[in-house]
Every structure is written in C-alpha cells, then in structure tokens.
Design an enzyme around this catalytic site. Structure first.
Site, PDB file in Angstrom:
ATOM      1  N   THR A   1      82.709  52.839  15.870  1.00 36.57           N
ATOM      2  CA  THR A   1      82.754  53.913  16.860  1.00 36.57           C
ATOM      3  C   THR A   1      82.467  53.393  18.268  1.00 36.57           C
ATOM      4  OG1 THR A   1      81.546  55.885  17.577  1.00 36.57           O
ATOM      5  CG2 THR A   1      80.337  54.377  16.216  1.00 36.57           C
ATOM      6  N   ASP A   2      82.945  54.135  19.256  1.00 37.58           N
ATOM      7  CA  ASP A   2      82.620  53.777  20.648  1.00 37.58           C
ATOM      8  C   ASP A   2      81.165  54.079  20.997  1.00 37.58           C
ATOM      9  OD1 ASP A   2      82.750  56.563  20.754  1.00 37.58           O
ATOM     10  OD2 ASP A   2      84.262  56.654  22.333  1.00 37.58           O
ATOM     11  N   GLU A   3      80.488  54.874  20.134  1.00 34.19           N
ATOM     12  CA  GLU A   3      79.099  55.248  20.461  1.00 34.19           C
ATOM     13  C   GLU A   3      78.166  54.045  20.466  1.00 34.19           C
ATOM     14  OE1 GLU A   3      77.463  58.772  18.891  1.00 34.19           O
ATOM     15  OE2 GLU A   3      79.370  59.818  18.863  1.00 34.19           O
TER      16      GLU A   3
ATOM     17  N   TYR B   1      72.409  57.494  14.609  1.00 32.07           N
ATOM     18  CA  TYR B   1      73.762  57.250  14.078  1.00 32.07           C
ATOM     19  C   TYR B   1      74.385  56.032  14.740  1.00 32.07           C
ATOM     20  CZ  TYR B   1      78.854  57.564  13.994  1.00 32.07           C
ATOM     21  OH  TYR B   1      80.188  57.248  13.901  1.00 32.07           O
TER      22      TYR B   1
ATOM     23  N   LYS C   1      75.472  52.352  13.097  1.00 28.59           N
ATOM     24  CA  LYS C   1      76.834  51.777  13.148  1.00 28.59           C
ATOM     25  C   LYS C   1      76.789  50.415  13.841  1.00 28.59           C
ATOM     26  CE  LYS C   1      80.246  53.424  12.006  1.00 28.59           C
ATOM     27  NZ  LYS C   1      80.966  53.393  10.700  1.00 28.59           N
TER      28      LYS C   1
HETATM   29  P1  NAD Z   1      83.132  61.945   7.517  1.00 28.55           P
HETATM   30  O1  NAD Z   1      81.689  62.261   7.595  1.00 28.55           O
HETATM   31  O2  NAD Z   1      84.130  63.040   7.631  1.00 28.55           O
HETATM   32  O3  NAD Z   1      83.443  61.206   6.127  1.00 28.55           O
HETATM   33  C1  NAD Z   1      82.618  60.214   5.609  1.00 28.55           C
HETATM   34  C2  NAD Z   1      82.996  60.021   4.140  1.00 28.55           C
HETATM   35  O4  NAD Z   1      82.168  58.963   3.608  1.00 28.55           O
HETATM   36  C3  NAD Z   1      82.762  61.248   3.261  1.00 28.55           C
HETATM   37  O5  NAD Z   1      83.874  61.466   2.428  1.00 28.55           O
HETATM   38  C4  NAD Z   1      81.531  60.879   2.437  1.00 28.55           C
HETATM   39  O6  NAD Z   1      81.508  61.487   1.155  1.00 28.55           O
HETATM   40  C5  NAD Z   1      81.685  59.363   2.341  1.00 28.55           C
HETATM   41  N1  NAD Z   1      80.404  58.684   2.106  1.00 28.55           N
HETATM   42  C6  NAD Z   1      79.235  58.887   2.770  1.00 28.55           C
HETATM   43  N2  NAD Z   1      78.281  58.078   2.254  1.00 28.55           N
HETATM   44  C7  NAD Z   1      78.870  57.341   1.282  1.00 28.55           C
HETATM   45  C8  NAD Z   1      78.410  56.314   0.416  1.00 28.55           C
HETATM   46  N3  NAD Z   1      77.137  55.890   0.450  1.00 28.55           N
HETATM   47  N4  NAD Z   1      79.286  55.758  -0.446  1.00 28.55           N
HETATM   48  C9  NAD Z   1      80.573  56.184  -0.498  1.00 28.55           C
HETATM   49  N5  NAD Z   1      81.066  57.164   0.289  1.00 28.55           N
HETATM   50  C10 NAD Z   1      80.214  57.724   1.173  1.00 28.55           C
HETATM   51  O7  NAD Z   1      83.385  60.823   8.607  1.00 28.55           O
HETATM   52  P2  NAD Z   1      84.675  60.555   9.508  1.00 28.55           P
HETATM   53  O8  NAD Z   1      84.584  61.379  10.717  1.00 28.55           O
HETATM   54  O9  NAD Z   1      85.877  60.613   8.648  1.00 28.55           O
HETATM   55  O10 NAD Z   1      84.382  59.045   9.946  1.00 28.55           O
HETATM   56  C11 NAD Z   1      84.831  57.970   9.125  1.00 28.55           C
HETATM   57  C12 NAD Z   1      84.371  56.667   9.747  1.00 28.55           C
HETATM   58  O11 NAD Z   1      84.908  56.555  11.052  1.00 28.55           O
HETATM   59  C13 NAD Z   1      82.849  56.571   9.904  1.00 28.55           C
HETATM   60  O12 NAD Z   1      82.463  55.260   9.603  1.00 28.55           O
HETATM   61  C14 NAD Z   1      82.609  56.887  11.373  1.00 28.55           C
HETATM   62  O13 NAD Z   1      81.462  56.205  11.845  1.00 28.55           O
HETATM   63  C15 NAD Z   1      83.870  56.343  11.995  1.00 28.55           C
HETATM   64  N6  NAD Z   1      84.315  57.010  13.238  1.00 28.55           N
HETATM   65  C16 NAD Z   1      84.445  58.362  13.288  1.00 28.55           C
HETATM   66  C17 NAD Z   1      84.929  58.969  14.460  1.00 28.55           C
HETATM   67  C18 NAD Z   1      85.117  60.451  14.559  1.00 28.55           C
HETATM   68  O14 NAD Z   1      85.413  60.955  15.652  1.00 28.55           O
HETATM   69  N7  NAD Z   1      85.006  61.216  13.488  1.00 28.55           N
HETATM   70  C19 NAD Z   1      85.257  58.188  15.565  1.00 28.55           C
HETATM   71  C20 NAD Z   1      85.085  56.795  15.476  1.00 28.55           C
HETATM   72  C21 NAD Z   1      84.630  56.227  14.298  1.00 28.55           C
HETATM   73  O1  DAU Z   2      82.777  58.876  19.744  1.00 34.71           O
HETATM   74  C1  DAU Z   2      83.008  58.741  18.367  1.00 34.71           C
HETATM   75  C2  DAU Z   2      82.060  59.633  17.613  1.00 34.71           C
HETATM   76  O2  DAU Z   2      82.492  60.960  17.844  1.00 34.71           O
HETATM   77  C3  DAU Z   2      82.002  59.335  16.125  1.00 34.71           C
HETATM   78  O3  DAU Z   2      81.483  58.043  15.928  1.00 34.71           O
HETATM   79  C4  DAU Z   2      81.117  60.353  15.398  1.00 34.71           C
HETATM   80  O4  DAU Z   2      81.157  60.130  14.001  1.00 34.71           O
HETATM   81  C5  DAU Z   2      81.648  61.740  15.706  1.00 34.71           C
HETATM   82  O5  DAU Z   2      80.806  62.705  15.114  1.00 34.71           O
HETATM   83  C6  DAU Z   2      81.737  61.962  17.206  1.00 34.71           C
HETATM   84  O6  DAU Z   2      80.404  62.031  17.809  1.00 34.71           O
HETATM   85  P1  DAU Z   2      80.059  63.133  18.921  1.00 34.71           P
HETATM   86  O7  DAU Z   2      78.606  63.346  18.931  1.00 34.71           O
HETATM   87  O8  DAU Z   2      80.735  62.818  20.202  1.00 34.71           O
HETATM   88  O9  DAU Z   2      80.855  64.382  18.262  1.00 34.71           O
HETATM   89  P2  DAU Z   2      80.464  65.931  18.074  1.00 34.71           P
HETATM   90  O10 DAU Z   2      81.701  66.610  17.597  1.00 34.71           O
HETATM   91  O11 DAU Z   2      79.216  66.117  17.299  1.00 34.71           O
HETATM   92  O12 DAU Z   2      80.183  66.381  19.577  1.00 34.71           O
HETATM   93  C7  DAU Z   2      81.173  66.224  20.586  1.00 34.71           C
HETATM   94  C8  DAU Z   2      80.553  66.699  21.885  1.00 34.71           C
HETATM   95  O13 DAU Z   2      80.357  68.114  21.800  1.00 34.71           O
HETATM   96  C9  DAU Z   2      79.199  66.099  22.169  1.00 34.71           C
HETATM   97  O14 DAU Z   2      79.070  65.899  23.572  1.00 34.71           O
HETATM   98  C10 DAU Z   2      78.208  67.167  21.722  1.00 34.71           C
HETATM   99  C11 DAU Z   2      78.979  68.460  21.968  1.00 34.71           C
HETATM  100  N1  DAU Z   2      78.679  69.584  21.042  1.00 34.71           N
HETATM  101  C12 DAU Z   2      78.764  69.351  19.715  1.00 34.71           C
HETATM  102  C13 DAU Z   2      78.509  70.369  18.817  1.00 34.71           C
HETATM  103  C14 DAU Z   2      78.591  70.130  17.320  1.00 34.71           C
HETATM  104  C15 DAU Z   2      78.369  70.829  21.549  1.00 34.71           C
HETATM  105  O15 DAU Z   2      78.325  71.025  22.766  1.00 34.71           O
HETATM  106  N2  DAU Z   2      78.124  71.832  20.655  1.00 34.71           N
HETATM  107  C16 DAU Z   2      78.151  71.656  19.320  1.00 34.71           C
HETATM  108  O16 DAU Z   2      77.882  72.630  18.550  1.00 34.71           O
END
Ligand code: NAD
Ligand code: DAU
Length: 360
Positions: free
Chosen positions: A134-136, A160, A164
């Site tokens: 992730t970019d975080e 988190y 990562k």
């Molecule tokens: P998500 O939470 O939707 O899915 C995570 C999945 O991993 C789930 O299906 C869960 O059951 C599985 N899981 C959790 N713990 C596990 C374990 N111990 N063993 C096996 N499976 C397990 O997450 P996502 O949003 O699909 O993100 C997927 C990946 O991409 C993550 O590594 C996250 O850090 C990364 N990522 C997410 C975003 C985003 O915006 N969602 C952006 C950049 C990177």
């Molecule tokens: O940048 C990549 C990341 O993006 C991933 O690595 C994470 O897994 C993914 O969850 C996401 O993180 P964020 O914290 O940016 O996403 P989230 O959807 O939780 O929040 C997006 C923005 O919106 C953040 O600035 C917080 C804000 N927010 C979020 C929620 C859930 C609100 O203002 N209200 C809310 O209820």
C-alpha cells in the site's frame, strides 16, 4: 498455463484479481483465504465449477499448510493479498494486523523460500513472489509535497501501515539475503465491486441508500488517490509478467480527491439512480470526530510502472464510480450477507462515540 497461489483471494481486490485471472486465462488459481469478517464465500460462487479455480480455506500463518499447498500445486507465482486491511480497526485493535500482516507474510516467505530453493531450471528462474502492498507505508503528504515515488522513505503512521511496512521490509530482505525472486507493489486507494462496506466508498453508498448519516471524519479535506480495482489487477499482472525481480512498483489512479468531493459525487449519482422523495442524498453528510493520526494526503507517482511496463489507469473516476454504485444496487443479496452479524457491532463500535459535529 501457469499456476498462481493467491492468498486473500476472497477479499475485495483478491476476488477481483481471481475473477479476472480466470476470465482472461492468466493462470490456474489456488485461492487460500481464512474467510475473515472481510470476506464472503458467495463472492466467488460463480467460479465454483470453474476448471482453473480451487478454493482452500486456511491461514497464511499456518506454515505446514503452506508447505503442503506449495508441494501439492507447485505454483509459478505467489500473490499475497491476505491482510487485515482496515485502518480504523487497526487503531482499535492492532493485534490481528501484526499476526497476519507481519507474521503471516514471514511464514509465507519462509514456505516460499523452502519451495523455491528446491525448484530447478526454468521453473526456478520464472518463479515470482508478489507482495501486494500500500501507499500508506510512505506516510502523509502536505498539499505541496511531490507524489510518492518508489524511493520515498517509509514513514507509516497507523498500526495497519506499520504492519504492511514490516512485511515489505521482510520481502526486501528475502530478495537481498536469499535471492528469492520477489516483487512489491505499493498501490493507492482502490474502489469498485465487492469491497466490504467498512471502507469509505461502499459505506457511503449503502448508508445513503438507507437514508443513514454519511460520517465524514474531520473536515473532509483529506486527500486520497482513487484507482478502479480492475486497473490495479491489470497492473499486478503486468508486474508479475514483466517486473524486474527485487523491485518495487508504485500504482495509482492519477486521481487525487478530497473525501468530501468523493462523497458528494456518490450523492449526485444516487440522486439520479435511486432518488429520495423528500431530500437530496448530500443532506445526509455529517462531519464526525476525526480518525486518530489521520494521514492528510496520499499521491502516487506512476512514472516507473508506466515507463517500464507500459501500464496506466484506464477507468475514469466518473465511469468507475457509476459501475461501482450500479454493482451495489444490483447485488442486494451480497450486501445483506456481509452486513449481517458482526458488521452491526463494528458500526456501533467505530461510529457510536464519534459525535456528529456539523450537518451540511
Ligand atoms: P480485504 O480486507 O478486502 O481482504 C483481505 C482478505 O484476506 C480477506 O478475504 C480475508 O479473509 C483474507 N485474510 C485475512 N487474514 C488472513 C489470513 N491470516 N490468512 C488467509 N487469508 C486471510 O482487503 P483488500 O482491500 O482486498 O486488500 C488486499 C491487499 O491489498 C491487502 O494486503 C491490502 O493491504 C492491499 N491494498 C489494499 C488497498 C485498498 O484500497 N483496498 C490499496 C492498496 C493495497
Ligand atoms: O491507500 C491505500 C489504503 O487505502 C489501503 O492500504 C487500505 O487497505 C484501505 O483501507 C485504504 O485506507 P484508507 O484509510 O485511506 O481508506 P478508508 O476507506 O478507510 O478511508 C478513506 C478516507 O475516508 C480516509 O481519509 C478516511 C475517510 N473516512 C473513512 C471512513 C470509513 C471517512 O471520512 N469516513 C468514514 O466513515
């Protein structure tokens, strides 16, 4: 055809990747997922009979299971999506983040190394371990800072992001120390179908549809760079096929937006697709107590992946958001399933004590 061991393939990005891989015949998929609260078996029900798809319920922390799966399926690549992924949950309870995101990644690297070291010839040369990150991990930008590049120093701010970052460092070390052919991607915020409605966009869509408040943290001016999930999946496939081993690639949408702007666009689309008789959806916007340590701005510099692999995002935010909202409108069964049980308890825990400050 190649075989990929995908971990976390029942979650948001993983399920979109698995669907695309099967549809476009990228590889045979072994999907290892623990099925945590963030996943739903029904998400990939359409693949149950697919000849190139196998689901295994299990934990990436289970080293013996990992070794058995690698021995049995002999994959050409491992794609590690499995993670605890929600920042707010990591603030309230970081334990599971350390377990899965760091210890799980470590066990996966250990099993991969033992497996890869025994491979021979072309099978050994072409093996890849892809860490989906992730970019975080880069921390927070000011409004005028340049976007994150691959050499931006790591500065994670939430449990988190720190978990990562820890995994990314281990991946780097396994390449430098043991020569394991690793790749790491650092992507910005994804949106699209099948995202668990704890994250901003699906939470706002579903709250608006149900005439519930739309809780915006702080002043709503925090900025994220939004990428349509299928664009991310295409980028990952390009990195797997053509990425240089040991390298990291940033992936982003060239689409920086404030949270308030995103929520207003959702409201505008819903006013057209699912209008309310007495009010406009934006009237539900409510400013609530901020997230602790809330990162102000993320932005990704895509130039490396664009230059080296020819990838760039295709979907516009307007068309991607429309597709996403339509998907949620058309999948009420899926929504009902994921919102049952523990979901309600989470909503109460996270939002119960965030007193609303202003209604717009
Ligand atoms: P998500 O939470 O939707 O899915 C995570 C999945 O991993 C789930 O299906 C869960 O059951 C599985 N899981 C959790 N713990 C596990 C374990 N111990 N063993 C096996 N499976 C397990 O997450 P996502 O949003 O699909 O993100 C997927 C990946 O991409 C993550 O590594 C996250 O850090 C990364 N990522 C997410 C975003 C985003 O915006 N969602 C952006 C950049 C990177
Ligand atoms: O940048 C990549 C990341 O993006 C991933 O690595 C994470 O897994 C993914 O969850 C996401 O993180 P964020 O914290 O940016 O996403 P989230 O959807 O939780 O929040 C997006 C923005 O919106 C953040 O600035 C917080 C804000 N927010 C979020 C929620 C859930 C609100 O203002 N209200 C809310 O209820």
């Amino acid at each position: 055809m190649q075989t990929f061991l995908v971990t976390g393939g029942m979650g948001f990005i993983g399920s979109n990747f698995v669907l695309k891989a099967c549809k476009e015949q990228w590889a045979s998929i072994i999907n290892l997922d623990k099925l945590t609260y963030a996943s739903n078996y029904q998400t990939l029900a359409e693949l149950e009979q697919h000849p190139d798809y196998t689901f295994v319920r299990g934990d990436i922390c289970d080293l013996e299971l990992l070794k058995d799966l690698l021995e049995q399926y002999k994959p050409d690549a491992i794609v590690n999506f499995a993670a605890e992924s929600h920042v707010d949950r990591s603030i309230l309870n970081p334990h599971a983040f350390i377990e899965t995101n760091i210890l799980g990644a470590f066990r996966l690297l250990e099993a991969s190394r033992a497996y890869w070291e025994k491979l021979l010839g072309q099978k050994r040369d072409s093996f890849r371990f892809l860490q989906v990150s992730t970019d975080e991990v880069y921390g927070s930008l000011s409004p005028t800072d340049p976007a994150f590049r691959e050499n931006t120093p790591y500065a994670p701010n939430s449990p988190y992001a720190a978990s990562k970052a820890g995994a990314d460092h281990l991946v780097r070390a396994y390449y430098h120390t043991y020569g394991l052919p690793t790749l790491t991607t650092n992507c910005s915020n994804n949106y699209g179908p099948r995202q668990f409605p704890e994250k901003l966009i699906p939470l706002m869509i579903l709250n608006a549809l149900n005439s519930k408040p739309l809780p915006i943290y702080g002043d709503g001016q925090n900025i994220r760079d939004w990428l349509y999930v299928e664009d991310h999946c295409d980028a990952l496939y390009q990195v797997l096929q053509h990425g240089r081993i040991g390298e990291t690639y940033n992936i982003g949408g060239n689409n920086e937006q404030t949270n308030l702007a995103v929520v207003n666009q959702i409201c505008t689309v819903l006013d057209q697709l699912a209008p309310k008789a007495n009010f406009q959806h934006a009237e539900l916007i409510t400013f609530v107590k901020d997230r602790p340590g809330h990162d102000r701005r993320y932005a990704i510099d895509n130039s490396k992946i664009q230059r080296e692999l020819g990838w760039e995002p295709k979907e516009s935010f307007a068309s991607g958001l429309l597709k996403t909202i339509q998907w949620y409108l058309n999948h009420t069964d899926w929504v009902e399933q994921v919102q049952s049980g523990a979901y309600q308890a989470w909503i109460e825990q996270n939002y119960g004590d965030r007193n609303s400050s202003t209604a717009v």
